[in-house]
Design a protein around this motif. Structure first.
Motif, short mmCIF file in Angstrom:
data_model
loop_
_atom_site.label_atom_id
_atom_site.label_comp_id
_atom_site.label_asym_id
_atom_site.label_seq_id
_atom_site.Cartn_x
_atom_site.Cartn_y
_atom_site.Cartn_z
N ALA A 1 6.27 -9.80 -10.19
CA ALA A 1 5.93 -8.46 -10.26
C ALA A 1 5.95 -7.82 -8.81
O ALA A 1 5.61 -8.34 -7.98
CB ALA A 1 4.83 -8.17 -11.08
N VAL A 2 6.44 -6.37 -8.74
CA VAL A 2 6.02 -5.73 -7.57
C VAL A 2 5.25 -4.43 -7.91
O VAL A 2 5.57 -3.85 -8.91
CB VAL A 2 7.62 -5.15 -7.21
N GLU A 3 4.19 -4.32 -7.19
CA GLU A 3 3.26 -3.29 -7.33
C GLU A 3 3.30 -2.58 -6.13
O GLU A 3 3.15 -2.97 -5.02
CB GLU A 3 1.65 -3.77 -7.59
N GLY A 4 3.25 -1.16 -6.23
CA GLY A 4 3.13 -0.21 -5.05
C GLY A 4 1.84 0.63 -5.11
O GLY A 4 1.00 0.43 -6.13
N ALA A 5 1.51 1.55 -4.36
CA ALA A 5 0.45 2.41 -4.29
C ALA A 5 0.48 3.23 -5.63
O ALA A 5 -0.56 3.89 -6.36
CB ALA A 5 0.29 3.33 -3.27
N ASN A 6 1.76 3.37 -6.28
CA ASN A 6 1.92 4.18 -7.62
C ASN A 6 1.90 3.36 -8.66
O ASN A 6 2.34 3.71 -9.71
CB ASN A 6 3.21 4.96 -7.30
N GLY A 7 1.52 2.23 -8.58
CA GLY A 7 1.12 1.19 -9.62
C GLY A 7 2.35 0.20 -9.63
O GLY A 7 3.17 -0.22 -8.88
N LEU A 8 2.67 -0.28 -11.19
CA LEU A 8 3.70 -1.47 -11.31
C LEU A 8 5.06 -0.59 -11.18
O LEU A 8 5.32 0.20 -11.78
CB LEU A 8 3.39 -2.19 -12.70
N VAL A 9 5.76 -1.42 -10.16
CA VAL A 9 7.20 -0.82 -10.06
C VAL A 9 8.22 -1.39 -10.92
O VAL A 9 9.09 -0.96 -11.39
CB VAL A 9 7.57 -1.20 -8.42
N ASP B 1 12.29 -0.74 0.51
CA ASP B 1 12.00 -2.05 1.16
C ASP B 1 10.74 -1.87 2.00
O ASP B 1 10.94 -1.18 3.13
CB ASP B 1 13.18 -2.41 2.04
N VAL B 2 9.53 -2.36 1.80
CA VAL B 2 8.18 -1.94 2.54
C VAL B 2 7.34 -3.28 2.81
O VAL B 2 7.76 -4.27 2.16
CB VAL B 2 7.45 -1.19 1.67
N PRO B 3 6.71 -3.18 3.93
CA PRO B 3 5.72 -4.37 4.30
C PRO B 3 4.58 -4.55 3.10
O PRO B 3 4.07 -3.57 2.44
CB PRO B 3 5.10 -4.19 5.50
N GLY B 4 4.18 -5.54 2.87
CA GLY B 4 3.25 -5.88 1.89
C GLY B 4 2.72 -7.20 1.93
O GLY B 4 2.94 -8.13 3.01
N ARG B 5 2.22 -7.57 0.82
CA ARG B 5 1.70 -9.29 0.54
C ARG B 5 2.42 -9.85 -0.78
O ARG B 5 2.16 -8.88 -1.44
CB ARG B 5 0.07 -9.33 0.69
N ALA C 1 0.97 -0.99 0.05
CA ALA C 1 -0.11 -0.05 0.11
C ALA C 1 0.97 1.50 0.05
O ALA C 1 0.34 2.29 -0.10
CB ALA C 1 -0.97 0.01 1.26
N SER C 2 2.18 1.09 0.05
CA SER C 2 3.01 2.25 0.04
C SER C 2 3.51 2.69 -1.14
O SER C 2 3.66 1.97 -1.98
CB SER C 2 4.41 1.88 1.03
N HIS C 3 3.85 3.93 -1.41
CA HIS C 3 4.20 4.58 -2.64
C HIS C 3 6.11 3.75 -2.91
O HIS C 3 6.56 4.09 -1.72
CB HIS C 3 4.52 5.85 -2.58
#
Length: 297
Positions: A99-107, A30-34, A22-24
């Motif tokens: 893939a890695v996706e953040g609040a700003n879309g596909l990273v 290096d952020v928490p997520g699923r 959910a982070s930008h």
């Protein structure tokens, strides 16, 4: 006897490993997520949406005989797909997409579809041996084709008598592979599904909107095109005219697979007899529902 499919989905069927936060995010974040692992690949994503719309797809792809491949085949069968014609390689591993996706879309994303590319024409055997068609009686229904195939194989398909009666629906696997579709640009029955960036790559320019891009692709020889531009617009073009619609405004929670969902929903809508305007509207609604995190139906 193997059930006959409503549509054939040719291309990438693999495991999607997706990390979402959910982070930008930026390079080095290096952020928490699923992290999830789900059946994916362009052909599989299209097939899964087609099943939700009541169609029965047959998969033509390469899947390894490894543990990952057995699990993937099991998931496809559980969902009601026809897997009898899948090429099962003894020495090629099952492909994977990460893939890695953040609040700003596909990273960032990496597609490892090397086994599909290595299998080449072997995945098309059922279209020539009488199982799904032959040179004398080619398959006459819709065929969803994805750009993970090699440029050489796409060129073969463009002129092959095995596809002479097919309603070809074609999508690039990613902008990086969009130019592979040049071989099919002049195909007399191919419908190309591309986003604005991919349309620009095919025409070696940039476009301000989907309508302009659709017109340019038709001028370049495309039989029919659908061009999407995120939440801004989507256009469907033929030599006769171009229609443009604005997608519903939604909160975006995921992006991987959105284009495949749009394409599948459009194919299913036309298979049900919807006109062009209605089919485009339904496809945009399905894609909007998907990116908002819900199941498109």
């Amino acid at each position: 006897m193997t059930k006959q499919p409503d549509i054939i989905c040719i291309g990438s069927v693999l495991w999607d490993v997706i990390g979402r936060s959910a982070s930008h995010m930026r390079v080095g974040s290096d952020v928490p997520g699923r992290i999830t692992r789900l059946p994916g690949g362009v052909a599989m994503n299209i097939a899964m949406t087609l099943r939700r719309f009541g169609m029965t797809p047959a998969l033509l792809t390469a899947i390894g005989q490894d543990t990952e491949g057995e699990e993937l085949i099991g998931e496809a069968l559980r969902m009601g797909m026809i897997c009898a014609h899948v090429y099962r390689s003894e020495d090629l591993p099952t492909d994977v997409y990460m893939a890695v996706e953040g609040a700003n879309g596909l990273v960032a994303a990496i597609a490892d579809a090397h086994s599909l590319e290595a299998a080449g024409e072997k995945i098309l055997r059922a279209l020539g041996d009488g199982s799904l068609g032959s040179r004398a009686a080619p398959f006459a229904g819709p065929v969803a084709l994805d750009g993970n195939l090699t440029e050489e194989l796409l060129q073969t398909i463009a002129t092959s008598p095995l596809f002479a009666a097919a309603d070809l629906r074609v999508a690039p696997a990613s902008p990086g592979k969009a130019e592979r579709l040049l071989a099919l640009l002049g195909h007399p029955s191919a419908t190309l599904y591309v986003n604005l960036e991919e349309a620009g790559l095919l025409c070696q320019t940039t476009f301000p909107d989907s309508g302009t891009a659709a017109a340019a692709l038709i001028t370049r020889g495309a039989h029919r095109v659908l061009v999407t531009d995120g939440g801004k617009s989507a256009s469907e073009g033929t030599a006769a005219d171009i229609i443009t619609q604005i997608p519903p405004a939604v909160m975006v929670t995921r992006v991987t697979g959105a284009g495949d969902t749009f394409m599948a929903a459009h194919i299913a809508s036309e298979a049900e007899g919807m006109d062009r305007e209605a089919a485009l509207t339904r496809a945009l609604n399905a894609a909007a529902t998907y990116v908002s995190g819900e199941t498109p139906l």
